[in-house]
Write a protein that holds these residues in place. Structure first.
Motif, PDB file in Angstrom:
ATOM      1  N   VAL A  31       8.282   1.917   4.471  1.00  0.00           N
ATOM      2  CA  VAL A  31       9.091   3.010   4.369  1.00  0.00           C
ATOM      3  C   VAL A  31       8.357   4.244   4.394  1.00  0.00           C
ATOM      4  CG1 VAL A  31      10.397   3.976   2.301  1.00  0.00           C
ATOM      5  CG2 VAL A  31      10.493   1.579   2.558  1.00  0.00           C
ATOM      6  N   PRO A  32       8.265   5.065   5.403  1.00  0.00           N
ATOM      7  CA  PRO A  32       7.775   6.162   5.775  1.00  0.00           C
ATOM      8  C   PRO A  32       8.227   7.248   4.841  1.00  0.00           C
ATOM      9  CG  PRO A  32       9.269   5.636   7.587  1.00  0.00           C
ATOM     10  CD  PRO A  32       9.437   4.753   6.616  1.00  0.00           C
ATOM     11  N   ALA A  33       7.248   8.294   5.007  1.00  0.00           N
ATOM     12  CA  ALA A  33       7.663   9.408   4.026  1.00  0.00           C
ATOM     13  C   ALA A  33       6.859  10.638   4.730  1.00  0.00           C
ATOM     14  CB  ALA A  33       7.213   9.351   2.487  1.00  0.00           C
ATOM     15  N   ALA A  34       7.029  11.840   4.341  1.00  0.00           N
ATOM     16  CA  ALA A  34       6.254  13.020   4.592  1.00  0.00           C
ATOM     17  C   ALA A  34       6.019  14.010   3.759  1.00  0.00           C
ATOM     18  CB  ALA A  34       6.831  13.657   6.014  1.00  0.00           C
ATOM     19  N   ASP A  35       6.012  13.498   2.628  1.00  0.00           N
ATOM     20  CA  ASP A  35       5.543  14.371   1.218  1.00  0.00           C
ATOM     21  C   ASP A  35       4.213  14.961   1.171  1.00  0.00           C
ATOM     22  OD1 ASP A  35       8.458  13.747   0.657  1.00  0.00           O
ATOM     23  OD2 ASP A  35       7.522  11.983  -0.421  1.00  0.00           O
ATOM     24  N   SER A  36       3.906  15.925   0.478  1.00  0.00           N
ATOM     25  CA  SER A  36       2.517  16.371   0.420  1.00  0.00           C
ATOM     26  C   SER A  36       2.391  16.662  -1.016  1.00  0.00           C
ATOM     27  CB  SER A  36       2.403  17.860   1.267  1.00  0.00           C
ATOM     28  OG  SER A  36       3.138  18.741   0.775  1.00  0.00           O
ATOM     29  N   GLY A  37       0.972  16.676  -1.502  1.00  0.00           N
ATOM     30  CA  GLY A  37       0.713  17.062  -2.767  1.00  0.00           C
ATOM     31  C   GLY A  37      -0.225  15.927  -3.498  1.00  0.00           C
ATOM     32  N   LYS A  38      -0.598  16.138  -4.631  1.00  0.00           N
ATOM     33  CA  LYS A  38      -1.662  14.951  -5.161  1.00  0.00           C
ATOM     34  C   LYS A  38      -0.746  13.683  -5.511  1.00  0.00           C
ATOM     35  CE  LYS A  38      -4.958  14.332  -8.910  1.00  0.00           C
ATOM     36  NZ  LYS A  38      -5.853  15.139  -9.837  1.00  0.00           N
ATOM     37  N   SER A  39      -1.571  12.551  -5.320  1.00  0.00           N
ATOM     38  CA  SER A  39      -0.702  11.336  -5.709  1.00  0.00           C
ATOM     39  C   SER A  39      -0.680  11.040  -7.140  1.00  0.00           C
ATOM     40  CB  SER A  39      -1.296  10.130  -5.085  1.00  0.00           C
ATOM     41  OG  SER A  39      -0.990   8.913  -5.426  1.00  0.00           O
ATOM     42  N   CYS A  88       0.803  -1.426  -0.041  1.00  0.00           N
ATOM     43  CA  CYS A  88       0.272  -0.256   0.107  1.00  0.00           C
ATOM     44  C   CYS A  88       0.847   1.211  -0.064  1.00  0.00           C
ATOM     45  CB  CYS A  88      -1.059   0.221   1.302  1.00  0.00           C
ATOM     46  SG  CYS A  88      -2.142  -1.399   1.281  1.00  0.00           S
ATOM     47  N   ALA A  89       0.504   2.328  -0.851  1.00  0.00           N
ATOM     48  CA  ALA A  89       1.134   3.483  -0.598  1.00  0.00           C
ATOM     49  C   ALA A  89       0.281   4.604   0.151  1.00  0.00           C
ATOM     50  CB  ALA A  89       1.172   4.078  -2.098  1.00  0.00           C
ATOM     51  N   THR A  90       0.867   5.174   0.891  1.00  0.00           N
ATOM     52  CA  THR A  90       0.216   6.242   1.734  1.00  0.00           C
ATOM     53  C   THR A  90       0.081   7.470   1.155  1.00  0.00           C
ATOM     54  OG1 THR A  90       2.317   7.084   2.923  1.00  0.00           O
ATOM     55  CG2 THR A  90       1.487   5.040   3.932  1.00  0.00           C
ATOM     56  N   ARG A  91      -0.885   8.282   1.746  1.00  0.00           N
ATOM     57  CA  ARG A  91      -1.040   9.739   0.971  1.00  0.00           C
ATOM     58  C   ARG A  91      -0.084  10.582   1.491  1.00  0.00           C
ATOM     59  NH1 ARG A  91      -5.773  11.513   5.399  1.00  0.00           N
ATOM     60  NH2 ARG A  91      -4.313  11.423   7.239  1.00  0.00           N
ATOM     61  N   SER A  92       1.183  10.288   2.389  1.00  0.00           N
ATOM     62  CA  SER A  92       2.375  11.074   2.282  1.00  0.00           C
ATOM     63  C   SER A  92       3.558  10.482   1.575  1.00  0.00           C
ATOM     64  CB  SER A  92       2.587  11.400   3.747  1.00  0.00           C
ATOM     65  OG  SER A  92       2.935   9.867   4.264  1.00  0.00           O
ATOM     66  N   GLY A  93       3.170   9.564   0.674  1.00  0.00           N
ATOM     67  CA  GLY A  93       4.400   8.957  -0.045  1.00  0.00           C
ATOM     68  C   GLY A  93       5.071   7.943   0.448  1.00  0.00           C
ATOM     69  N   GLY A  94       4.502   7.190   1.429  1.00  0.00           N
ATOM     70  CA  GLY A  94       5.200   6.106   2.062  1.00  0.00           C
ATOM     71  C   GLY A  94       4.871   4.887   1.479  1.00  0.00           C
ATOM     72  N   LEU A  95       5.354   3.775   1.771  1.00  0.00           N
ATOM     73  CA  LEU A  95       5.118   2.517   1.124  1.00  0.00           C
ATOM     74  C   LEU A  95       4.832   1.389   2.388  1.00  0.00           C
ATOM     75  CD1 LEU A  95       7.221   2.653  -1.803  1.00  0.00           C
ATOM     76  CD2 LEU A  95       4.877   2.326  -1.853  1.00  0.00           C
TER      77      LEU A  95
END
Length: 412
Positions: free
Chosen positions: A102-110, A81-88
């Protein structure tokens, strides 16, 4: 051909009779009781892998809100699964529990999610960042960042290569197509293209295909050089691909009442090929099997909440069968078409149904339709999505968005 309503009614009666005869309630089988639920919180980055052995099993599990707002895919070995913040996040096929993240803290449209089992990579894009995870180890594999003012807007993958559209977020046009090596994210080439990112990216046979809402362009996968364009006389508002097939249909985004006829294209020259005649109604969603069966959800132009899934034989140039439905959600698995039963069927709604691609919904015997029990995740109000592991796993995963959960089940 019989009217869809009659087919639908006959199928419902047949399934009810079968369930009553067997006395089973049409419940799926599996090593985990259908009601079993496991917890879900993503594990910390770099956590040791939990070994997974044995086949796919039946289970249900909660999702984090980050995952439920993103998207999920699957290989023969796991759910990703891909998260809304760009993690997996990777999940076990045995019980649905998180095995790595694999966490991430990105923002924007997927820009979406691609899961490439052959290259052991899952790739997602959020805003101006592409991020990849190693499916085997659960470790971050690579990341690619765009200059400020541009964002990834579409993804595709084939033959060891990831393809990505990027564009300025608030500007129409100025679209770039980039090819990156899936193993390490190394850029291979990039080209400014005339393309509508909403149309997506198709790639197979050493070529990558894009569409601008009017024409289709084929490029060499190795260099990005243009090798063919479709004729201007062939309208191609929407490009559909599957197996080694390319098909142009009317656009599901069209506000009109008349749509260009469906046309199959030669993948080498992009010239039109003989094509079965469609119904003339609005094309809403399409899938193509590897053996050339096109599943096309067609509905009235003014109301697409209900319509018919029509099966077309692209090689034989004929319509095979039709199934009335109230969802555009569908998938292909093990030679069968998979969808949810109509929400306005008071007896059989809220189930997964599978239909033999060539035989259709009225067939009996080994090729007869299969149907699951009704589950919380398969209810229309959950906004359910279908995830197919592929590779003849004979399994299916349903993602429920409203209450953030996954259910794994044997393919009905």
């Amino acid at each position: 051909m019989e009217r869809p309503g009659r087919i639908h009614a006959a199928l419902s009666m047949a399934v009810v009779a079968m369930c009553a005869l067997l006395g089973t309630g049409c419940a799926p089988v599996g090593n985990t009781p259908p009601s079993a639920t496991s917890s879900s919180g993503p594990s910390r980055s770099g956590a040791a892998q939990s070994p997974v052995s044995g086949p796919w099993r039946a289970w249900s599990t909660g999702l984090s809100r980050q995952e439920a707002s993103g998207s999920c895919g699957a290989t023969a070995h796991q759910v990703v699964c891909a998260t809304r913040s760009g993690g997996l996040v990777g999940r076990s096929r045995a019980n649905g529990k998180v095995t790595w993240s694999v966490p991430a803290a990105d923002s924007g449209k997927s820009a979406g999610l691609v899961v490439d089992a052959a290259d052991e990579r899952a790739v997602t894009g959020i805003g101006g960042v592409l991020r990849a995870a190693n499916l085997r180890t659960g470790r971050a594999a690579w990341a690619s960042r765009l200059p400020e003012g541009r964002a990834y807007v579409g993804l595709g993958a084939a033959d060891g290569t990831v393809y990505a559209f990027d564009a300025p977020p608030a500007t129409a046009g100025n679209v770039t197509l980039t090819a990156l090596r899936a193993s390490d994210g190394r850029p291979l080439w990039h080209r400014g293209v005339e393309a509508d990112p909403v149309e997506g990216i198709a790639a197979f046979g050493g070529r990558v295909y894009t569409a601008d809402g009017t024409r289709v362009t084929a490029r060499a996968a190795r260099t990005g050089n243009t090798v063919a364009t479709s004729p201007r006389r062939i309208a191609c508002p929407h490009l559909v691909s599957g197996g080694h097939y390319l098909v142009c249909t009317g656009s599901p985004l069209s506000a009109g009442d008349v749509f260009p006829p469906m046309r199959r294209l030669d993948p080498t020259t992009l010239a039109p090929l003989p094509t079965p005649k469609d119904t003339g109604e609005k094309p809403v969603r399409a899938l193509v099997s590897s053996d050339g069966v096109l599943m096309l959800f067609e509905a009235g132009a003014e109301d697409t909440s209900a319509g018919n899934w029509n099966a077309y034989d692209l090689e034989g140039r004929r319509r095979l069968w039709s199934y009335y439905d109230t969802t555009r959600e569908g998938a292909l698995a093990d030679g069968r078409f998979v969808t949810f039963t109509p929400v306005n069927d008071q007896v059989m709604r809220g189930r997964v149904i599978t239909i033999d691609l060539h035989a259709g919904p009225q067939t009996t015997g080994a090729a007869a339709p299969g149907m699951s029990a009704p589950y919380p995740e398969t209810r229309d109000g959950e906004g359910p999505l279908l995830v197919v592991p592929g590779d003849d796993t004979h399994h299916l995963v349903v993602m429920a968005r409203t209450h953030a959960s996954l259910r794994s089940m044997p393919l009905p």
